[in-house]
Design a protein around this motif. Structure first.
Motif, PDB file in Angstrom:
ATOM      1  N   ARG B  26    -119.860  48.218 -11.574  1.00  0.00           N
ATOM      2  CA  ARG B  26    -121.316  48.101 -11.714  1.00  0.00           C
ATOM      3  C   ARG B  26    -121.760  46.948 -12.605  1.00  0.00           C
ATOM      4  NH1 ARG B  26    -125.287  52.646 -12.750  1.00  0.00           N
ATOM      5  NH2 ARG B  26    -126.604  51.008 -11.948  1.00  0.00           N
ATOM      6  N   PHE B  27    -120.982  46.622 -13.659  1.00  0.00           N
ATOM      7  CA  PHE B  27    -121.477  45.625 -14.603  1.00  0.00           C
ATOM      8  C   PHE B  27    -121.448  44.227 -13.993  1.00  0.00           C
ATOM      9  CE2 PHE B  27    -120.430  48.446 -18.447  1.00  0.00           C
ATOM     10  CZ  PHE B  27    -121.701  48.954 -18.425  1.00  0.00           C
ATOM     11  N   PRO B  28    -122.356  43.350 -14.456  1.00  0.00           N
ATOM     12  CA  PRO B  28    -122.559  42.086 -13.749  1.00  0.00           C
ATOM     13  C   PRO B  28    -121.568  40.960 -14.054  1.00  0.00           C
ATOM     14  CG  PRO B  28    -124.182  42.329 -15.469  1.00  0.00           C
ATOM     15  CD  PRO B  28    -123.423  43.596 -15.439  1.00  0.00           C
ATOM     16  N   ASP B  29    -120.989  40.870 -15.262  1.00  0.00           N
ATOM     17  CA  ASP B  29    -120.113  39.712 -15.494  1.00  0.00           C
ATOM     18  C   ASP B  29    -118.821  40.119 -16.202  1.00  0.00           C
ATOM     19  OD1 ASP B  29    -120.892  40.158 -18.024  1.00  0.00           O
ATOM     20  OD2 ASP B  29    -121.656  38.171 -18.447  1.00  0.00           O
ATOM     21  N   VAL B  30    -117.938  39.127 -16.386  1.00  0.00           N
ATOM     22  CA  VAL B  30    -116.596  39.396 -16.910  1.00  0.00           C
ATOM     23  C   VAL B  30    -116.652  40.154 -18.232  1.00  0.00           C
ATOM     24  CG1 VAL B  30    -114.386  38.331 -17.410  1.00  0.00           C
ATOM     25  CG2 VAL B  30    -116.044  37.118 -16.050  1.00  0.00           C
ATOM     26  N   TYR B  31    -117.543  39.705 -19.133  1.00  0.00           N
ATOM     27  CA  TYR B  31    -117.525  40.235 -20.497  1.00  0.00           C
ATOM     28  C   TYR B  31    -117.972  41.687 -20.529  1.00  0.00           C
ATOM     29  CZ  TYR B  31    -117.436  35.243 -20.730  1.00  0.00           C
ATOM     30  OH  TYR B  31    -117.110  33.942 -20.498  1.00  0.00           O
ATOM     31  N   ASN B  32    -119.021  42.002 -19.752  1.00  0.00           N
ATOM     32  CA  ASN B  32    -119.463  43.395 -19.716  1.00  0.00           C
ATOM     33  C   ASN B  32    -118.436  44.287 -19.052  1.00  0.00           C
ATOM     34  OD1 ASN B  32    -122.049  43.149 -20.906  1.00  0.00           O
ATOM     35  ND2 ASN B  32    -122.665  42.024 -19.103  1.00  0.00           N
ATOM     36  N   ARG B  33    -117.761  43.736 -18.038  1.00  0.00           N
ATOM     37  CA  ARG B  33    -116.715  44.533 -17.381  1.00  0.00           C
ATOM     38  C   ARG B  33    -115.593  44.834 -18.344  1.00  0.00           C
ATOM     39  NH1 ARG B  33    -117.085  41.370 -11.767  1.00  0.00           N
ATOM     40  NH2 ARG B  33    -118.818  42.586 -10.971  1.00  0.00           N
ATOM     41  N   LEU B  34    -115.255  43.839 -19.191  1.00  0.00           N
ATOM     42  CA  LEU B  34    -114.203  44.078 -20.189  1.00  0.00           C
ATOM     43  C   LEU B  34    -114.596  45.204 -21.137  1.00  0.00           C
ATOM     44  CD1 LEU B  34    -112.846  40.615 -21.258  1.00  0.00           C
ATOM     45  CD2 LEU B  34    -111.555  42.546 -20.451  1.00  0.00           C
ATOM     46  N   GLN B  35    -115.890  45.284 -21.452  1.00  0.00           N
ATOM     47  CA  GLN B  35    -116.340  46.363 -22.340  1.00  0.00           C
ATOM     48  C   GLN B  35    -115.932  47.713 -21.779  1.00  0.00           C
ATOM     49  OE1 GLN B  35    -118.456  46.309 -25.092  1.00  0.00           O
ATOM     50  NE2 GLN B  35    -119.434  44.322 -25.084  1.00  0.00           N
ATOM     51  N   SER B  36    -116.284  47.948 -20.515  1.00  0.00           N
ATOM     52  CA  SER B  36    -115.969  49.264 -19.971  1.00  0.00           C
ATOM     53  C   SER B  36    -114.468  49.404 -19.753  1.00  0.00           C
ATOM     54  CB  SER B  36    -116.731  49.505 -18.675  1.00  0.00           C
ATOM     55  OG  SER B  36    -116.063  48.940 -17.604  1.00  0.00           O
ATOM     56  N   ALA B  37    -113.810  48.306 -19.393  1.00  0.00           N
ATOM     57  CA  ALA B  37    -112.376  48.397 -19.140  1.00  0.00           C
ATOM     58  C   ALA B  37    -111.607  48.721 -20.412  1.00  0.00           C
ATOM     59  CB  ALA B  37    -111.865  47.097 -18.534  1.00  0.00           C
ATOM     60  N   THR B  38    -112.017  48.150 -21.561  1.00  0.00           N
ATOM     61  CA  THR B  38    -111.246  48.468 -22.768  1.00  0.00           C
ATOM     62  C   THR B  38    -111.616  49.830 -23.328  1.00  0.00           C
ATOM     63  OG1 THR B  38    -112.842  47.200 -24.011  1.00  0.00           O
ATOM     64  CG2 THR B  38    -110.763  46.153 -23.553  1.00  0.00           C
ATOM     65  N   LYS B  39    -112.902  50.116 -23.479  1.00  0.00           N
ATOM     66  CA  LYS B  39    -113.268  51.342 -24.204  1.00  0.00           C
ATOM     67  C   LYS B  39    -112.939  52.590 -23.416  1.00  0.00           C
ATOM     68  CE  LYS B  39    -117.010  49.097 -26.029  1.00  0.00           C
ATOM     69  NZ  LYS B  39    -116.342  48.057 -26.752  1.00  0.00           N
ATOM     70  N   CYS B  40    -113.533  52.710 -22.236  1.00  0.00           N
ATOM     71  CA  CYS B  40    -113.348  53.953 -21.493  1.00  0.00           C
ATOM     72  C   CYS B  40    -111.896  54.151 -21.098  1.00  0.00           C
ATOM     73  CB  CYS B  40    -114.216  53.954 -20.249  1.00  0.00           C
ATOM     74  SG  CYS B  40    -115.909  54.347 -20.631  1.00  0.00           S
ATOM     75  N   VAL B  41    -111.261  53.100 -20.608  1.00  0.00           N
ATOM     76  CA  VAL B  41    -109.905  53.283 -20.116  1.00  0.00           C
ATOM     77  C   VAL B  41    -108.953  53.583 -21.263  1.00  0.00           C
ATOM     78  CG1 VAL B  41    -108.014  52.146 -18.921  1.00  0.00           C
ATOM     79  CG2 VAL B  41    -110.313  51.934 -18.060  1.00  0.00           C
ATOM     80  N   THR B  42    -109.173  52.958 -22.437  1.00  0.00           N
ATOM     81  CA  THR B  42    -108.275  53.252 -23.564  1.00  0.00           C
ATOM     82  C   THR B  42    -108.423  54.688 -24.030  1.00  0.00           C
ATOM     83  OG1 THR B  42    -108.571  50.983 -24.234  1.00  0.00           O
ATOM     84  CG2 THR B  42    -107.485  52.412 -25.768  1.00  0.00           C
ATOM     85  N   LEU B  43    -109.665  55.141 -24.259  1.00  0.00           N
ATOM     86  CA  LEU B  43    -109.815  56.529 -24.737  1.00  0.00           C
ATOM     87  C   LEU B  43    -109.366  57.512 -23.658  1.00  0.00           C
ATOM     88  CD1 LEU B  43    -111.085  57.948 -27.385  1.00  0.00           C
ATOM     89  CD2 LEU B  43    -112.588  58.896 -25.684  1.00  0.00           C
ATOM     90  N   GLY B  44    -109.639  57.200 -22.393  1.00  0.00           N
ATOM     91  CA  GLY B  44    -109.188  58.083 -21.325  1.00  0.00           C
ATOM     92  C   GLY B  44    -107.685  58.228 -21.318  1.00  0.00           C
ATOM     93  N   THR B  45    -106.994  57.092 -21.454  1.00  0.00           N
ATOM     94  CA  THR B  45    -105.534  57.152 -21.445  1.00  0.00           C
ATOM     95  C   THR B  45    -105.008  57.841 -22.705  1.00  0.00           C
ATOM     96  OG1 THR B  45    -105.691  55.059 -20.305  1.00  0.00           O
ATOM     97  CG2 THR B  45    -103.518  55.790 -20.902  1.00  0.00           C
ATOM     98  N   TRP B  46    -105.698  57.638 -23.853  1.00  0.00           N
ATOM     99  CA  TRP B  46    -105.299  58.376 -25.060  1.00  0.00           C
ATOM    100  C   TRP B  46    -105.379  59.873 -24.818  1.00  0.00           C
ATOM    101  CZ3 TRP B  46    -108.285  55.700 -29.642  1.00  0.00           C
ATOM    102  CH2 TRP B  46    -107.643  54.502 -29.951  1.00  0.00           C
ATOM    103  N   CYS B  47    -106.473  60.319 -24.171  1.00  0.00           N
ATOM    104  CA  CYS B  47    -106.630  61.749 -23.924  1.00  0.00           C
ATOM    105  C   CYS B  47    -105.505  62.272 -23.042  1.00  0.00           C
ATOM    106  CB  CYS B  47    -107.978  62.022 -23.264  1.00  0.00           C
ATOM    107  SG  CYS B  47    -109.320  62.042 -24.435  1.00  0.00           S
ATOM    108  N   ILE B  48    -105.145  61.493 -22.006  1.00  0.00           N
ATOM    109  CA  ILE B  48    -104.059  61.941 -21.122  1.00  0.00           C
ATOM    110  C   ILE B  48    -102.760  62.041 -21.908  1.00  0.00           C
ATOM    111  CG2 ILE B  48    -102.681  61.319 -19.116  1.00  0.00           C
ATOM    112  CD1 ILE B  48    -105.163  60.025 -17.955  1.00  0.00           C
ATOM    113  N   LEU B  49    -102.475  61.029 -22.744  1.00  0.00           N
ATOM    114  CA  LEU B  49    -101.231  61.050 -23.523  1.00  0.00           C
ATOM    115  C   LEU B  49    -101.227  62.206 -24.513  1.00  0.00           C
ATOM    116  CD1 LEU B  49    -100.816  57.241 -24.188  1.00  0.00           C
ATOM    117  CD2 LEU B  49     -99.311  58.659 -22.850  1.00  0.00           C
TER     118      LEU B  49
END
Lengths: 161, 123
Positions: B26-49
């Motif tokens: 959904r996000f429009p450019d590289v930098y905003n996409r990185l925001q969601s890719a780092t934050k959500c995916v990191t905490l999500g993977t932490w929860c799984i681990l």
């Protein structure tokens, strides 16, 4: 000295990861750790004496809880922006002055900023840190530097200085 | 009991990973996409681990999951920094509705210095 310290850390991580004490496993781990230590030993942080100060660990534990809370908040923040149909973002890159010294402290601060609501560290040049912010709420430099760095700087300084 | 907790943690983790992927779309450019890719995916993977750790306790698998958490923290934050920096230096434009760009003048200054070093070698 630094090379040996890095070697020990790497060896410990290898042992915890493979979780066996076979002779073959130990030899492979030692060789890999030695090669990595020889290449990257120069980057190992200086002043490793501070690993022996107990009060630093106390602050590190407090910092960990604050950091986790910020991290969870960050996730709900991003989740809200993703799910909102109007896409409420106002992105921009801002420049914030750093008040901490030392490579370790700066690295930890930059990493923490990346994990907190709506901010990503892009670069550190001299004393300034460049941050991509998903919602630039004000153009007042003092206000936003307090908002971004303020909550961590205090603890980082106590842990690493 | 521990199985219930681990199932809940793993479900939360998968939910956050899903949100992170939605952000990538959904996000429009590289930098905003990185925001969601780092934050959500990191905490999500932490929860799984963490869920895996709760399920298996201090055994081989559980300890491996526990060590992966700090490694993932260091790796994902450093990767986000270097990807954002490389994207900026390569010249990916920011979203047209961006409101501030303090990094631009610094990059232009650096490029000028780099060019002034190149000239004598080329001539």
């Amino acid at each position: 000295m630094r090379y040996i310290a890095l070697f020990i850390v790497l060896m410990l991580i290898w042992l915890l990861f493979t979780f066996s004490l076979d002779a073959g496993n130990l030899i492979v781990g030692a060789v890999c750790a030695a090669i990595s230590a020889a290449i990257f030993g120069g980057y190992y942080p200086r002043g490793s004496r501070m690993f022996f100060h107990p009060h630093r660990y106390f602050w590190a534990v407090i910092y960990l809880f604050i950091f986790l809370w910020e991290c969870i908040k960050a996730n709900f923040d991003v989740a809200y922006r993703v799910l909102h149909p109007g896409l409420p973002i106002k992105p921009g890159i801002v420049k914030v002055k750093l008040n901490v010294k030392g490579e370790m402290a700066r690295t930890m601060l930059a990493n923490s900023i990346t994990m907190t609501p709506g901010t990503i560290t892009i670069d550190i040049i001299d004393d300034y840190i460049y941050i991509h912010w998903i919602y630039v709420s004000s153009h007042d430099a003092e206000l936003y530097s307090k908002k971004i760095c303020g909550r961590f700087e205090k603890y980082i300084r106590r842990i690493f200085e | 009991m521990s199985e219930t907790i681990s199932l809940i943690l793993i479900s939360i983790g998968i939910l956050f990973d899903l949100l992170g992927c939605l952000g990538l779309l959904r996000f429009p450019d590289v930098y905003n996409r990185l925001q969601s890719a780092t934050k959500c995916v990191t905490l999500g993977t932490w929860c799984i681990l963490l869920g895996v750790f709760v399920r298996f306790g201090f055994t081989e698998i559980g300890l491996k999951a526990l060590i992966s958490i700090p490694l993932l923290f260091l790796a994902s934050t450093v990767a986000a920094h270097s990807l954002a920096r490389a994207a900026y230096h390569y010249g990916f434009p920011m979203w047209k509705k961006s409101v501030a760009d303090d990094y631009k003048e610094q990059v232009q200054k650096e490029e000028k210095i780099a060019k002034s070093f190149e000239k004598p070698a080329g001539s």
